[in-house]
Design a protein around this motif. Sequence first.
Motif, mmCIF file in Angstrom:
data_model
loop_
_atom_site.group_PDB
_atom_site.id
_atom_site.type_symbol
_atom_site.label_atom_id
_atom_site.label_comp_id
_atom_site.label_asym_id
_atom_site.label_seq_id
_atom_site.Cartn_x
_atom_site.Cartn_y
_atom_site.Cartn_z
ATOM 1 N N SER A 1 -14.705 -22.270 -7.315
ATOM 2 C CA SER A 1 -14.055 -21.187 -6.559
ATOM 3 C C SER A 1 -12.739 -20.783 -7.223
ATOM 4 C CB SER A 1 -13.802 -21.607 -5.103
ATOM 5 O OG SER A 1 -12.700 -22.510 -4.992
ATOM 6 N N LYS A 2 -12.009 -21.758 -7.745
ATOM 7 C CA LYS A 2 -10.714 -21.446 -8.357
ATOM 8 C C LYS A 2 -10.893 -20.838 -9.752
ATOM 9 C CE LYS A 2 -8.201 -22.726 -4.856
ATOM 10 N NZ LYS A 2 -7.436 -21.750 -4.063
ATOM 11 N N ILE A 3 -11.966 -21.255 -10.468
ATOM 12 C CA ILE A 3 -12.264 -20.602 -11.756
ATOM 13 C C ILE A 3 -12.640 -19.143 -11.483
ATOM 14 C CG2 ILE A 3 -13.826 -20.531 -13.749
ATOM 15 C CD1 ILE A 3 -14.130 -23.604 -13.454
ATOM 16 N N ALA B 1 -1.518 -31.384 -7.990
ATOM 17 C CA ALA B 1 -1.521 -31.974 -6.641
ATOM 18 C C ALA B 1 -0.150 -31.784 -5.988
ATOM 19 C CB ALA B 1 -1.867 -33.452 -6.731
ATOM 20 N N ILE B 2 -0.122 -31.007 -4.911
ATOM 21 C CA ILE B 2 1.126 -30.681 -4.212
ATOM 22 C C ILE B 2 1.056 -31.290 -2.811
ATOM 23 C CG2 ILE B 2 2.697 -28.811 -3.543
ATOM 24 C CD1 ILE B 2 1.927 -28.853 -6.603
ATOM 25 N N MET B 3 2.133 -31.906 -2.372
ATOM 26 C CA MET B 3 2.115 -32.590 -1.069
ATOM 27 C C MET B 3 2.134 -31.572 0.074
ATOM 28 S SD MET B 3 1.513 -35.235 0.397
ATOM 29 C CE MET B 3 1.613 -36.614 -0.721
ATOM 30 N N THR B 4 0.959 -31.284 0.596
ATOM 31 C CA THR B 4 0.774 -30.363 1.728
ATOM 32 C C THR B 4 -0.298 -30.990 2.633
ATOM 33 O OG1 THR B 4 -1.089 -29.198 0.758
ATOM 34 C CG2 THR B 4 1.094 -28.359 0.177
ATOM 35 N N PRO B 5 -0.546 -30.420 3.809
ATOM 36 C CA PRO B 5 -1.618 -30.939 4.655
ATOM 37 C C PRO B 5 -2.980 -31.003 3.949
ATOM 38 C CG PRO B 5 -0.209 -29.526 5.936
ATOM 39 C CD PRO B 5 0.268 -29.403 4.515
ATOM 40 N N ALA C 1 0.213 -20.273 7.787
ATOM 41 C CA ALA C 1 0.551 -21.241 8.842
ATOM 42 C C ALA C 1 0.880 -22.631 8.315
ATOM 43 C CB ALA C 1 -0.616 -21.346 9.833
ATOM 44 N N SER C 2 0.612 -22.879 7.033
ATOM 45 C CA SER C 2 0.733 -24.274 6.568
ATOM 46 C C SER C 2 1.059 -24.325 5.077
ATOM 47 C CB SER C 2 -0.602 -24.983 6.850
ATOM 48 O OG SER C 2 -0.638 -26.264 6.270
ATOM 49 N N GLY C 3 1.553 -25.475 4.649
ATOM 50 C CA GLY C 3 1.689 -25.788 3.228
ATOM 51 C C GLY C 3 2.468 -24.757 2.434
ATOM 52 N N MET C 4 1.925 -24.398 1.271
ATOM 53 C CA MET C 4 2.660 -23.523 0.348
ATOM 54 C C MET C 4 2.776 -22.087 0.866
ATOM 55 S SD MET C 4 1.472 -25.002 -3.338
ATOM 56 C CE MET C 4 -0.187 -25.559 -3.008
ATOM 57 N N GLY C 5 1.725 -21.613 1.580
ATOM 58 C CA GLY C 5 1.798 -20.266 2.159
ATOM 59 C C GLY C 5 2.958 -20.177 3.136
ATOM 60 N N VAL D 1 -1.224 -14.090 7.625
ATOM 61 C CA VAL D 1 -2.641 -14.126 8.032
ATOM 62 C C VAL D 1 -3.104 -15.575 7.999
ATOM 63 C CG1 VAL D 1 -4.993 -13.370 7.457
ATOM 64 C CG2 VAL D 1 -3.037 -11.880 6.917
ATOM 65 N N ASP D 2 -3.701 -16.024 9.068
ATOM 66 C CA ASP D 2 -4.241 -17.398 9.071
ATOM 67 C C ASP D 2 -5.234 -17.498 10.221
ATOM 68 O OD1 ASP D 2 -4.456 -20.403 8.972
ATOM 69 O OD2 ASP D 2 -2.775 -20.153 7.601
ATOM 70 N N ILE D 3 -5.933 -18.627 10.243
ATOM 71 C CA ILE D 3 -6.927 -18.845 11.302
ATOM 72 C C ILE D 3 -6.232 -19.244 12.606
ATOM 73 C CG2 ILE D 3 -7.379 -21.305 10.799
ATOM 74 C CD1 ILE D 3 -10.427 -20.497 10.976
ATOM 75 N N ALA E 1 -17.610 -27.184 -5.997
ATOM 76 C CA ALA E 1 -17.473 -25.863 -5.350
ATOM 77 C C ALA E 1 -16.013 -25.433 -5.398
ATOM 78 C CB ALA E 1 -17.957 -25.941 -3.900
ATOM 79 N N TYR E 2 -15.122 -26.388 -5.160
ATOM 80 C CA TYR E 2 -13.685 -26.072 -5.176
ATOM 81 C C TYR E 2 -13.264 -25.597 -6.575
ATOM 82 C CZ TYR E 2 -8.652 -26.465 -4.573
ATOM 83 O OH TYR E 2 -7.303 -26.182 -4.521
ATOM 84 N N ALA E 3 -13.609 -26.390 -7.592
ATOM 85 C CA ALA E 3 -13.233 -26.007 -8.960
ATOM 86 C C ALA E 3 -13.860 -24.662 -9.324
ATOM 87 C CB ALA E 3 -13.657 -27.091 -9.940
ATOM 88 N N ALA F 1 -7.147 -14.502 11.885
ATOM 89 C CA ALA F 1 -8.482 -14.095 11.439
ATOM 90 C C ALA F 1 -9.117 -15.239 10.666
ATOM 91 C CB ALA F 1 -8.378 -12.862 10.536
ATOM 92 N N ASP F 2 -10.426 -15.378 10.822
ATOM 93 C CA ASP F 2 -11.164 -16.416 10.107
ATOM 94 C C ASP F 2 -11.706 -15.814 8.801
ATOM 95 O OD1 ASP F 2 -12.842 -18.311 9.120
ATOM 96 O OD2 ASP F 2 -14.051 -18.545 10.947
ATOM 97 N N LEU F 3 -11.103 -16.196 7.702
ATOM 98 C CA LEU F 3 -11.479 -15.601 6.414
ATOM 99 C C LEU F 3 -12.811 -16.119 5.884
ATOM 100 C CD1 LEU F 3 -7.979 -15.542 4.634
ATOM 101 C CD2 LEU F 3 -9.125 -13.705 5.899
ATOM 102 N N SER F 4 -13.448 -17.051 6.635
ATOM 103 C CA SER F 4 -14.759 -17.522 6.179
ATOM 104 C C SER F 4 -15.886 -16.607 6.644
ATOM 105 C CB SER F 4 -15.022 -18.951 6.661
ATOM 106 O OG SER F 4 -15.273 -18.961 8.053
#
Length: 290
Positions: free
Chosen positions: A160-162, A191-195, A10-14, A31-33, A156-158, A40-43
């Motif tokens: 999660s991506k590792i 850093a990519i310009m997205t929401p 629904a947004s950004g790069m996807g 697929v998006d929230i 947590a972000y770093a 679907a809520d992937l959380s």
Amino acid sequence: MGTYAVTGSASGMGRSVVDILVRDGHTVIGVDIKDADVVADLSSPAGRRTAAKTVLERAGGVLDGAVLAAGLGPAPGRDRSRLIGQVNVLGVTDLLEAWRPALARADRAKVVVFASNSTTTVPLVPKRAVRALLEGDVERAVRVLRVYGRAAPTFAYAASKIAVSQWVRGHAVTPGWAGEGIRLNALAPGAIMTPLLEQQLATPAEAKRIRSFPVPIGGFGDADQLAAWVVFMLSDAADFLCGSVVFVDGGSDAWFRAADWPRPVPARQLRRYVGRMKEFGAQRRASRTS
Ligand code: NAD
């Protein structure tokens, strides 16, 4: 023409990936929230189950590829680290495990998982948190990260991506993935310009940190350009790409880590290296006889 599942559609790069694939005549199941073919809520485990099942039904059990772009950035918030673990890690691994048989049914299916250059440029990410996420234990990761206080979501972000990068590299080369003809790779943007980035730039302190971060080429990346990389990684040109993490980050990773990779196998890892050689030979013999 192929059938592709795209999370975070629904947004950004996807969303940019979806636009290119549809323009090129492919069938896309987003697929998006919100605002998606499959909402679907992937959380949550239930949301992930719904997403996995509904996509398989819509695809008729065969997927030519998948792009896992749904993700949450490191914004502040009490529950943020938990949500990051759920969406950024389990929202990738649970779905890919469910979709693997459908990907195996296609001819040379391709999967692109969104990682980040946070994997190599955020210092002091605890290995224990990464291990917990790789084991699917988000609560344990959250407990480990509590020592960082309000900064926990950044780590947590770093982490999660590792975790997803290591999951991709570990699984990509196994009989269940490479052996089934599936090309599994990751893309690590800067850093990519997205929401997602706009949300971070909205906090003055965070904006200052982001704007002072070393980007040798300068500025921010463009979502459509990153999407073009993804589509390339889904194309026949990527048939020989397997288990790679492709950095498209304006040079930040190279700025900090130029000498860290590639580097020779150290002497202490030689025994493991020889073991892996033997293991591969045994796997190849087994697949010839089966
Ligand atoms: P974005 O915020 O524009 O898009 C992310 C999408 O994920 C949104 O559509 C959002 O609704 C969806 N999403 C979030 N939580 C969800 C949930 N619980 N269930 C279902 N969908 C959910 O972000 P983007 O910048 O396009 O990010 C795409 C990917 O790239 C993410 O994985 C992000 O971590 C990664 N990334 C982004 C940057 C950047 O600077 N923008 C840098 C490195 C990596």
